[in-house]
Design a protein around this motif. Structure first.
Motif, PDB file in Angstrom:
ATOM      1  N   ASP A   5       0.871  -1.174   0.000  1.00  0.00           N
ATOM      2  CA  ASP A   5       0.000   0.000   0.000  1.00  0.00           C
ATOM      3  C   ASP A   5       0.908   1.223   0.000  1.00  0.00           C
ATOM      4  N   ALA A   7       0.340   4.247  -0.062  1.00  0.00           N
ATOM      5  CA  ALA A   7      -0.107   5.333   0.816  1.00  0.00           C
ATOM      6  C   ALA A   7       0.516   5.230   2.203  1.00  0.00           C
ATOM      7  N   LYS A   8       0.947   4.036   2.577  1.00  0.00           N
ATOM      8  CA  LYS A   8       1.561   3.849   3.892  1.00  0.00           C
ATOM      9  C   LYS A   8       3.053   4.142   3.904  1.00  0.00           C
ATOM     10  N   VAL A   9       3.682   4.187   2.730  1.00  0.00           N
ATOM     11  CA  VAL A   9       5.135   4.322   2.713  1.00  0.00           C
ATOM     12  C   VAL A   9       5.677   5.520   1.949  1.00  0.00           C
ATOM     13  N   LYS A  12       2.167  11.851  -0.281  1.00  0.00           N
ATOM     14  CA  LYS A  12       0.973  11.955  -1.127  1.00  0.00           C
ATOM     15  C   LYS A  12       1.294  12.090  -2.611  1.00  0.00           C
ATOM     16  N   LYS A  31       7.756   8.387   3.203  1.00  0.00           N
ATOM     17  CA  LYS A  31       7.198   9.059   4.380  1.00  0.00           C
ATOM     18  C   LYS A  31       8.248   9.127   5.472  1.00  0.00           C
TER      19      LYS A  31
END
Length: 73
Positions: A5, A7-9, A12, A31
């Protein structure tokens, strides 16, 4: 088949990108990694991209040690 995913790593701006694009991105695409962190990684280890970080021998060594520790417990 492996999946992640994004979006977790990643930040945006990188969520909708292909994995190959993320690997070619600066490490600050991850991130929690700032532009300054990226500069320091480049100065210390020559790391410019996410792929460079993944291939860094010190990262691989640390992952191997952690995996070994996990299976010996």
């Amino acid at each position: 088949m492996a999946a992640i995913d994004l979006a977790k790593v990643v930040d945006k701006a990188w969520v909708d990108k292909e994995v190959a694009e993320v690997l070619a991105a600066p490490v600050s695409a991850l991130k929690g990694v700032s532009d300054r962190d990226g500069e320091l990684l480049q100065e210390a280890f020559g790391v410019k991209t996410v792929a460079d970080l993944a291939e860094l021998k010190y990262v691989r060594w640390a992952q191997a040690l952690a995996a070994l520790d996990a299976v010996t417990k």
